[in-house]
Scaffold this motif. Structure first.
Motif, PDB file in Angstrom:
ATOM      1  N   HIS A 113      59.788  89.571 -51.833  1.00 18.04           N
ATOM      2  CA  HIS A 113      59.547  90.296 -50.559  1.00 18.04           C
ATOM      3  C   HIS A 113      58.808  89.680 -49.407  1.00 18.04           C
ATOM      4  O   HIS A 113      58.912  90.541 -47.959  1.00 18.04           O
ATOM      5  N   HIS A 117      61.616  91.222 -46.225  1.00 16.15           N
ATOM      6  CA  HIS A 117      60.713  91.616 -44.483  1.00 16.15           C
ATOM      7  C   HIS A 117      61.139  90.991 -43.311  1.00 16.15           C
ATOM      8  O   HIS A 117      61.781  91.247 -42.938  1.00 16.15           O
ATOM      9  N   SER A 140      51.161  91.205 -41.830  1.00  8.82           N
ATOM     10  CA  SER A 140      51.563  92.276 -43.375  1.00  8.82           C
ATOM     11  C   SER A 140      49.361  92.248 -43.559  1.00  8.82           C
ATOM     12  O   SER A 140      48.937  91.634 -42.997  1.00  8.82           O
ATOM     13  N   GLY A 141      49.746  93.302 -44.846  1.00 14.91           N
ATOM     14  CA  GLY A 141      48.279  93.261 -45.799  1.00 14.91           C
ATOM     15  C   GLY A 141      47.966  91.549 -46.259  1.00 14.91           C
ATOM     16  O   GLY A 141      46.946  92.025 -46.502  1.00 14.91           O
ATOM     17  N   GLY A 142      48.928  91.083 -47.343  1.00 16.99           N
ATOM     18  CA  GLY A 142      48.624  89.957 -47.827  1.00 16.99           C
ATOM     19  C   GLY A 142      49.113  88.728 -47.438  1.00 16.99           C
ATOM     20  O   GLY A 142      48.736  88.165 -47.441  1.00 16.99           O
ATOM     21  N   GLY A 167      46.528  92.067 -41.281  1.00 14.42           N
ATOM     22  CA  GLY A 167      46.130  93.266 -41.885  1.00 14.42           C
ATOM     23  C   GLY A 167      44.874  94.022 -42.177  1.00 14.42           C
ATOM     24  O   GLY A 167      44.691  94.602 -41.890  1.00 14.42           O
ATOM     25  N   ASP A 171      42.087  96.370 -41.332  1.00 11.82           N
ATOM     26  CA  ASP A 171      41.580  97.378 -42.737  1.00 11.82           C
ATOM     27  C   ASP A 171      40.563  97.291 -42.666  1.00 11.82           C
ATOM     28  O   ASP A 171      39.185  97.790 -43.092  1.00 11.82           O
ATOM     29  N   GLY A 184      44.870 100.231 -40.630  1.00 19.30           N
ATOM     30  CA  GLY A 184      45.472  98.947 -39.500  1.00 19.30           C
ATOM     31  C   GLY A 184      46.447 100.684 -38.639  1.00 19.30           C
ATOM     32  O   GLY A 184      46.263 100.695 -37.609  1.00 19.30           O
ATOM     33  N   ASP A 188      45.945 101.482 -33.911  1.00 18.90           N
ATOM     34  CA  ASP A 188      46.537 101.091 -33.036  1.00 18.90           C
ATOM     35  C   ASP A 188      45.997 102.685 -32.153  1.00 18.90           C
ATOM     36  O   ASP A 188      46.905 102.330 -30.749  1.00 18.90           O
ATOM     37  N   GLY A 275      54.556  94.986 -41.906  1.00 19.96           N
ATOM     38  CA  GLY A 275      53.137  96.029 -41.544  1.00 19.96           C
ATOM     39  C   GLY A 275      53.412  95.989 -40.571  1.00 19.96           C
ATOM     40  O   GLY A 275      52.742  97.028 -39.623  1.00 19.96           O
ATOM     41  N   VAL A 276      51.814  94.900 -40.226  1.00 27.85           N
ATOM     42  CA  VAL A 276      51.725  95.023 -39.147  1.00 27.85           C
ATOM     43  C   VAL A 276      52.422  94.702 -37.536  1.00 27.85           C
ATOM     44  O   VAL A 276      52.156  95.164 -36.333  1.00 27.85           O
ATOM     45  N   ASN A 279      53.194  97.934 -35.234  1.00 27.83           N
ATOM     46  CA  ASN A 279      51.832  97.332 -34.161  1.00 27.83           C
ATOM     47  C   ASN A 279      51.966  97.644 -32.774  1.00 27.83           C
ATOM     48  O   ASN A 279      52.823  96.931 -31.972  1.00 27.83           O
ATOM     49  N   THR A 306      56.679  98.683 -42.719  1.00 28.71           N
ATOM     50  CA  THR A 306      55.495  98.219 -43.798  1.00 28.71           C
ATOM     51  C   THR A 306      57.037  98.297 -44.808  1.00 28.71           C
ATOM     52  O   THR A 306      57.808  98.827 -44.750  1.00 28.71           O
ATOM     53  N   ASP A 307      56.250  98.310 -45.935  1.00 25.79           N
ATOM     54  CA  ASP A 307      57.053  98.034 -47.479  1.00 25.79           C
ATOM     55  C   ASP A 307      58.390  99.248 -47.205  1.00 25.79           C
ATOM     56  O   ASP A 307      57.768  99.901 -47.229  1.00 25.79           O
TER      57      ASP A 307
END
Ligand code: KG4
Ligand code: ZN
Length: 338
Positions: A113, A117, A140-142, A167, A171, A184, A188, A275-276, A279, A306-307
């Motif tokens: 994954h 990206h 990203s979020g992770g 991320g 969040d 997020g 923004d 994902g970020v 922004n 984003t995903d």
């Protein structure tokens, strides 16, 4: 002219069920079913995510094939996200991909994954893809990583977060402010109307090209807690300024490390992914700093930040070209290095 390679990409690592169809490096369709169910819980609930993937996967794949005007018998291979991610979520996409590849007797391709990206930059668009090597800030979020991209396969993490991801910093700030998950995009949006110099938060510290965001989260938490003691309406009165101040702290910290890495490695192309990278301040400031310092820059189109499964299909395409296929016994991985 050889026939283009037509692939189905499947993404189910977290809370988006996505399917895409690619023809060579062109995306023919990219469908994303966002799971709204997590909003009320303030974060992704793994068990609910797996169940929602189970409900969404068949209609999402069907619609991706319809929109691409491709029948399943025209597919040359099936690419799916093997990891990193939530295992219960990954299992739904992996099992579906394995079954379809076995039924159609076409190759199965497992995709990382985080690599996907980065490889979103190679989806055909008006702008040529980044020249190799380049430095990609994957946020990203992770994950939060500075990746030295040598080619479509060889990628090296030269810096990463030691605790929370960027991320998560967005969040968690949103959660402290009482905003729904994922916060997020809302931070923004409010930040656009606020003053980034209204409040000062300490720039986090971490060695080398690494990052740390847990201290910032605590600083925001204490700041809000103390401010609410003197004014219970503090958040409502200052929402835009708080969002703008936190966002500018995160963005300048991310870019400071990325541009230092570019300077010290001599790599002349910088890029964003994850994902970020949707922004608006991060996108704007990356471009302006790159232009001021004479670096080439690349930011992904919004739909590939984003995903999404388009990035899985494109990553699968490069593996297909190398005939790098997966076996039906490949198991999903919660953690997976580049
Ligand atoms: O890559 P992604 O879709 O999923 C993961 O692999 O984690 O990234 C999701 C993260 C979330 O933390 C979300 O809040 C953040 O990306 N995000 C944003 C924006 N859009 C998405 N953060 C800041 N500003 C945005 N516009
Ligand atoms: Zn992601």
């Amino acid at each position: 002219m050889p026939e283009p390679v037509i692939l189905l990409g499947i993404e189910s690592s977290c809370d988006e069920t996505s399917a895409a169809v690619s023809s060579g490096n062109v995306i023919l369709s990219n469908l994303i079913a966002t799971q709204k169910i997590h909003e009320t819980f303030g974060g992704v609930v793994p068990e609910l995510a797996s169940r929602a993937h189970q409900l969404n996967i068949v209609p999402v794949v069907r619609e991706a094939l319809n929109q691409a005007n491709i029948t399943k018998n025209e597919l040359h291979g099936i690419a799916f996200t093997r990891g990193p991610g939530l295992v219960g979520s990954l299992l739904v996409g992996a099992t579906f991909a394995k079954s379809l590849s076995a039924a159609l007797q076409v190759p199965l391709i497992d995709v990382n994954h985080m690599k996907a990206h980065v490889l979103a930059h190679f989806i055909k668009s008006d702008k040529p893809p980044p020249a190799l090597p380049f430095l990609c800030l994957t946020v990203s979020g992770g994950h939060t990583q500075i990746v030295m991209v040598h080619d479509h396969e060889k990628m090296e993490v030269i810096g990463q977060t030691l605790d929370d991801a960027a991320g998560e910093a967005f969040d968690k700030t949103a959660k402290i402010l009482g905003l729904p998950y994922p916060g997020g995009p809302l931070v923004d949006r409010y930040a656009r109307l606020g003053n980034p110099a209204a409040f000062r938060f300490p720039t986090p510290q971490a060695p080398g090209y690494n990052f740390s965001f847990s201290g910032l989260k605590t600083a925001v938490l204490y700041f809000i807690r103390d401010s609410l003691k003197t004014d219970p309406d503090f958040i409502q009165k200052n929402l835009n300024d708080i969002c703008a101040s936190v966002q500018s702290t995160i963005v300048s910290y991310l870019l400071q490390k990325l541009f230092r890495a570019a300077e010290e490695t001599g790599i002349t192309t910088v890029a964003l992914a994850g994902g970020v990278s949707a922004n608006s301040l991060l996108r704007h400031d990356l471009v302006s700093r790159a232009e001021n310092t004479g670096l080439n820059w690349h930011i992904p189109a919004f739909e590939y930040c984003t995903d999404n499964a388009a990035m899985i299909a494109i990553a699968g395409y490069y593996k297909y070209l190398r005939q790098d296929f997966s076996s039906l016994s490949s198991a999903p991985l919660a953690r997976m290095s580049l």
